[in-house]
Design a protein around this motif. Structure first.
Motif, PDB file in Angstrom:
ATOM      1  N   ALA A  24      -9.272   5.973  35.677  1.00  0.00           N
ATOM      2  CA  ALA A  24      -8.690   7.294  35.940  1.00  0.00           C
ATOM      3  C   ALA A  24      -7.374   7.180  36.718  1.00  0.00           C
ATOM      4  O   ALA A  24      -6.416   7.907  36.430  1.00  0.00           O
ATOM      5  N   ASP A  25      -7.306   6.278  37.687  1.00  0.00           N
ATOM      6  CA  ASP A  25      -6.075   6.106  38.459  1.00  0.00           C
ATOM      7  C   ASP A  25      -4.956   5.541  37.580  1.00  0.00           C
ATOM      8  O   ASP A  25      -3.802   5.973  37.670  1.00  0.00           O
ATOM      9  N   LEU A  26      -5.291   4.593  36.717  1.00  0.00           N
ATOM     10  CA  LEU A  26      -4.295   4.055  35.791  1.00  0.00           C
ATOM     11  C   LEU A  26      -3.808   5.158  34.856  1.00  0.00           C
ATOM     12  O   LEU A  26      -2.598   5.309  34.632  1.00  0.00           O
ATOM     13  N   ASP A  27      -4.723   5.950  34.321  1.00  0.00           N
ATOM     14  CA  ASP A  27      -4.343   7.059  33.443  1.00  0.00           C
ATOM     15  C   ASP A  27      -3.423   8.038  34.166  1.00  0.00           C
ATOM     16  O   ASP A  27      -2.455   8.540  33.592  1.00  0.00           O
ATOM     17  N   MET A  28      -3.709   8.302  35.428  1.00  0.00           N
ATOM     18  CA  MET A  28      -2.887   9.222  36.212  1.00  0.00           C
ATOM     19  C   MET A  28      -1.472   8.665  36.371  1.00  0.00           C
ATOM     20  O   MET A  28      -0.484   9.391  36.197  1.00  0.00           O
ATOM     21  N   ILE A  29      -1.354   7.392  36.685  1.00  0.00           N
ATOM     22  CA  ILE A  29      -0.034   6.773  36.843  1.00  0.00           C
ATOM     23  C   ILE A  29       0.728   6.815  35.522  1.00  0.00           C
ATOM     24  O   ILE A  29       1.927   7.128  35.494  1.00  0.00           O
ATOM     25  N   LEU A  30       0.032   6.550  34.412  1.00  0.00           N
ATOM     26  CA  LEU A  30       0.690   6.601  33.103  1.00  0.00           C
ATOM     27  C   LEU A  30       1.158   8.024  32.786  1.00  0.00           C
ATOM     28  O   LEU A  30       2.239   8.221  32.232  1.00  0.00           O
ATOM     29  N   PHE A  31       0.361   9.023  33.145  1.00  0.00           N
ATOM     30  CA  PHE A  31       0.737  10.418  32.934  1.00  0.00           C
ATOM     31  C   PHE A  31       1.977  10.784  33.750  1.00  0.00           C
ATOM     32  O   PHE A  31       2.894  11.446  33.266  1.00  0.00           O
ATOM     33  N   LEU A  32       2.017  10.343  34.986  1.00  0.00           N
ATOM     34  CA  LEU A  32       3.118  10.706  35.889  1.00  0.00           C
ATOM     35  C   LEU A  32       4.400   9.910  35.635  1.00  0.00           C
ATOM     36  O   LEU A  32       5.455  10.269  36.138  1.00  0.00           O
ATOM     37  N   VAL A  50      -8.772  13.819  33.727  1.00  0.00           N
ATOM     38  CA  VAL A  50      -9.309  12.476  33.966  1.00  0.00           C
ATOM     39  C   VAL A  50     -10.540  12.468  34.863  1.00  0.00           C
ATOM     40  O   VAL A  50     -11.139  11.425  35.060  1.00  0.00           O
ATOM     41  N   GLY A  51     -10.900  13.596  35.388  1.00  0.00           N
ATOM     42  CA  GLY A  51     -12.081  13.653  36.249  1.00  0.00           C
ATOM     43  C   GLY A  51     -11.682  13.898  37.695  1.00  0.00           C
ATOM     44  O   GLY A  51     -10.720  13.315  38.199  1.00  0.00           O
ATOM     45  N   TRP A  52     -12.395  14.743  38.316  1.00  0.00           N
ATOM     46  CA  TRP A  52     -12.078  15.156  39.673  1.00  0.00           C
ATOM     47  C   TRP A  52     -12.398  14.057  40.669  1.00  0.00           C
ATOM     48  O   TRP A  52     -13.462  13.467  40.650  1.00  0.00           O
ATOM     49  N   ASP A  53     -11.450  13.781  41.516  1.00  0.00           N
ATOM     50  CA  ASP A  53     -11.634  12.860  42.627  1.00  0.00           C
ATOM     51  C   ASP A  53     -10.765  13.402  43.760  1.00  0.00           C
ATOM     52  O   ASP A  53      -9.538  13.278  43.708  1.00  0.00           O
ATOM     53  N   LYS A  55     -10.078  12.448  46.561  1.00  0.00           N
ATOM     54  CA  LYS A  55      -9.340  11.470  47.370  1.00  0.00           C
ATOM     55  C   LYS A  55      -8.274  10.717  46.575  1.00  0.00           C
ATOM     56  O   LYS A  55      -7.571   9.879  47.126  1.00  0.00           O
ATOM     57  N   ARG A  56      -8.158  11.001  45.294  1.00  0.00           N
ATOM     58  CA  ARG A  56      -7.243  10.231  44.432  1.00  0.00           C
ATOM     59  C   ARG A  56      -5.792  10.289  44.918  1.00  0.00           C
ATOM     60  O   ARG A  56      -5.133   9.258  45.016  1.00  0.00           O
ATOM     61  N   PHE A  57      -5.289  11.473  45.205  1.00  0.00           N
ATOM     62  CA  PHE A  57      -3.889  11.589  45.613  1.00  0.00           C
ATOM     63  C   PHE A  57      -3.620  10.773  46.863  1.00  0.00           C
ATOM     64  O   PHE A  57      -2.688   9.962  46.894  1.00  0.00           O
ATOM     65  N   LYS A  58      -4.423  10.958  47.889  1.00  0.00           N
ATOM     66  CA  LYS A  58      -4.234  10.214  49.150  1.00  0.00           C
ATOM     67  C   LYS A  58      -4.388   8.714  48.936  1.00  0.00           C
ATOM     68  O   LYS A  58      -3.658   7.912  49.511  1.00  0.00           O
ATOM     69  N   ARG A  59      -5.359   8.333  48.091  1.00  0.00           N
ATOM     70  CA  ARG A  59      -5.581   6.907  47.829  1.00  0.00           C
ATOM     71  C   ARG A  59      -4.368   6.286  47.126  1.00  0.00           C
ATOM     72  O   ARG A  59      -3.874   5.234  47.537  1.00  0.00           O
ATOM     73  N   LEU A  60      -3.861   6.945  46.095  1.00  0.00           N
ATOM     74  CA  LEU A  60      -2.702   6.416  45.380  1.00  0.00           C
ATOM     75  C   LEU A  60      -1.476   6.374  46.285  1.00  0.00           C
ATOM     76  O   LEU A  60      -0.655   5.467  46.189  1.00  0.00           O
ATOM     77  N   GLN A  61      -1.397   7.341  47.172  1.00  0.00           N
ATOM     78  CA  GLN A  61      -0.286   7.362  48.124  1.00  0.00           C
ATOM     79  C   GLN A  61      -0.424   6.218  49.141  1.00  0.00           C
ATOM     80  O   GLN A  61       0.526   5.478  49.390  1.00  0.00           O
ATOM     81  N   SER A  62      -1.608   6.049  49.684  1.00  0.00           N
ATOM     82  CA  SER A  62      -1.803   5.000  50.707  1.00  0.00           C
ATOM     83  C   SER A  62      -1.712   3.597  50.111  1.00  0.00           C
ATOM     84  O   SER A  62      -1.343   2.651  50.805  1.00  0.00           O
ATOM     85  N   GLN A  63      -2.019   3.455  48.827  1.00  0.00           N
ATOM     86  CA  GLN A  63      -1.911   2.152  48.172  1.00  0.00           C
ATOM     87  C   GLN A  63      -0.503   1.870  47.650  1.00  0.00           C
ATOM     88  O   GLN A  63      -0.252   0.815  47.072  1.00  0.00           O
ATOM     89  N   GLY A  64       0.398   2.817  47.846  1.00  0.00           N
ATOM     90  CA  GLY A  64       1.789   2.583  47.470  1.00  0.00           C
ATOM     91  C   GLY A  64       2.152   2.918  46.037  1.00  0.00           C
ATOM     92  O   GLY A  64       3.211   2.508  45.554  1.00  0.00           O
ATOM     93  N   TRP A  65       1.326   3.683  45.335  1.00  0.00           N
ATOM     94  CA  TRP A  65       1.631   4.061  43.954  1.00  0.00           C
ATOM     95  C   TRP A  65       2.465   5.344  43.901  1.00  0.00           C
ATOM     96  O   TRP A  65       3.254   5.539  42.987  1.00  0.00           O
ATOM     97  N   ILE A  66       2.257   6.214  44.878  1.00  0.00           N
ATOM     98  CA  ILE A  66       2.983   7.486  44.969  1.00  0.00           C
ATOM     99  C   ILE A  66       3.697   7.517  46.311  1.00  0.00           C
ATOM    100  O   ILE A  66       3.136   7.107  47.325  1.00  0.00           O
ATOM    101  N   GLU A  67       4.934   8.011  46.293  1.00  0.00           N
ATOM    102  CA  GLU A  67       5.650   8.160  47.566  1.00  0.00           C
ATOM    103  C   GLU A  67       6.267   9.550  47.648  1.00  0.00           C
ATOM    104  O   GLU A  67       6.519  10.201  46.636  1.00  0.00           O
TER     105      GLU A  67
END
Length: 148
Positions: A24-32, A50-53, A55-67
């Motif tokens: 789901a996180d990979l799909d989100m990055i590909l979408f964005l 892709v399914g509700w999560d 914590k996804r936004f904060k997780r992707l942000q803290s892992q450096g995928w979103i800034e």
């Protein structure tokens, strides 16, 4: 003939393991990837698919995928804007290079976590598929070099 998706499963599995992402996180990055900037509403638009999560936004942000591109301004009510990080854009660019046959996937344990010892059976199967993919890419590259 275009056959980009023939090894998509192998490439996807490699990317998920190498970058420690779930599907789901990979799909989100590909979408964005095609969004220059996005707000949380745009992010949530695809989250529904892709399914509700929560914590996804904060997780992707803290892992450096979103800034953050622009912070929320309470005076002007301008919304916060975000963008994919260089790390995320680089990963997606590599995925496209693998799909187009322009780049080989690493075949050593230092380059590719699938080649580490003591991995699961599924990883051993994927190792074989990576070797097959790379052979296919080498053949394609050789065909491109040979004038007809």
């Amino acid at each position: 003939m275009d056959d980009y998706l023939k090894y998509w499963r192998v490439i996807r599995q490699y990317v998920k393991i190498k970058y420690e992402l779930n599907q789901a996180d990979l799909d989100m990055i590909l979408f964005l990837y095609s969004e220059v900037y996005f707000n949380k509403d745009k992010f949530m638009e695809f989250t529904r698919l892709v399914g509700w999560d929560s914590k996804r936004f904060k997780r992707l942000q803290s892992q450096g995928w979103i800034e953050s591109f622009r912070k929320y301004d309470p005076h002007t009510k301008r919304r916060a804007l975000y963008k994919l990080s260089f790390k995320a854009k680089r990963m997606v660019t590599l995925i496209y290079k693998y799909l187009r046959g322009e780049e080989l996937i690493g075949e050593t344990y230092k380059q590719n976590p699938l080649f580490k010892k003591n991995k699961r059976y599924r990883d051993a199967v994927m190792r074989g598929a990576v070797l097959q993919l790379n052979d296919s890419i080498r053949q394609l590259q050789q065909q491109r070099r040979v004038p007809e």
